[in-house]
Design a protein around this motif. Structure first.
Motif, PDB file in Angstrom:
ATOM      1  N   ARG A   1       0.837  -1.198   0.000  1.00 38.07           N
ATOM      2  CA  ARG A   1       0.000   0.000   0.000  1.00 38.07           C
ATOM      3  C   ARG A   1       0.869   1.245   0.000  1.00 38.07           C
TER       4      ARG A   1
ATOM      5  N   HIS B   1      -1.956  -0.996  -3.780  1.00 38.01           N
ATOM      6  CA  HIS B   1      -3.143  -0.166  -3.589  1.00 38.01           C
ATOM      7  C   HIS B   1      -2.697   1.208  -3.108  1.00 38.01           C
TER       8      HIS B   1
ATOM      9  N   VAL C   1      -7.271   1.436  -8.322  1.00 36.56           N
ATOM     10  CA  VAL C   1      -6.750   0.884  -7.059  1.00 36.56           C
ATOM     11  C   VAL C   1      -6.778   1.896  -5.931  1.00 36.56           C
TER      12      VAL C   1
END
Length: 196
Positions: free
Chosen positions: A85, A120, A136
């Motif tokens: 992330r 993401h 995303v």
């Protein structure tokens, strides 16, 4: 039964040359090991092995934090999916710099190629008008428990926002100061994506 002839004698010159060669081989072997050890313990690393972001020691721990999505629902870390992330935590006054940051993050994400599905982007709070979002992107609600694990989250302002890299397990491992070079994020993330 025994052969009475003595073995041929080696000349002093040849014996000294063989000994010198053996000493040279031992010196090269142990010398390179000593140099490598000295470099290792002095902290030197090749330029290609250094990360551009600030390595957080200790890393922030978001495993127990379950961010709430603005659209509703929860965002779960799901370590088994091996998803990295990129977390952006902009201050409220970040407008134009955050729009530029959103475009830069989209470019960086696209440059991951086939690995892009393993990354993401989490945007904390409402993105500014004109921010570029891709598939995303997940916009999450600000939460004190989340901010507590993001060191230096209050830095920035109109100049930009700090950006964090969170590993698949939910540990915040890297931090990029406001106004960082997006190419540095791409380089660091490309190395991390190779760790599977």
């Amino acid at each position: 039964m025994n052969d009475p002839t003595p073995p041929p004698s080696v000349s002093t010159r040849e014996r000294n040359r063989n000994r010198a060669l053996l000493i040279l081989i031992v010196a090269v072997f142990f010398g390179s090991a000593i140099v490598a050890g000295a470099l290792r313990f002095s902290g030197w690393r090749p330029a290609g092995m250094k990360n551009h972001g600030e390595l957080l020691q200790p890393p922030g721990d978001l495993r127990q934090v379950v961010p709430r999505l603005v659209e509703g629902g929860e965002y779960h870390w799901n370590p088994a999916e091996r998803t990295w992330r990129i977390v952006v935590a902009p201050p409220p006054e970040c407008a134009e710099a955050c729009v530029t940051l959103s475009h830069d993050l989209d470019k960086v994400w696209r440059l991951f190629g086939h690995n892009a599905d393993h990354v993401h982007i989490l945007w904390v709070g409402t993105p500014p008008q004109g921010a570029l979002r891709n598939r995303v992107w997940n916009v999450i609600e600000p939460a004190p428990a989340l901010s507590a694990e993001l060191p230096g989250v209050d830095e920035g302002g109109a100049a930009g926002a700090p950006v964090y890299v969170v590993d698949p397990n939910g540990f915040v491992i890297l931090r990029y100061a406001p106004g960082f070079d997006p190419g540095h994020l791409r380089t660091d993330m490309a190395r991390l994506l190779k760790l599977k």
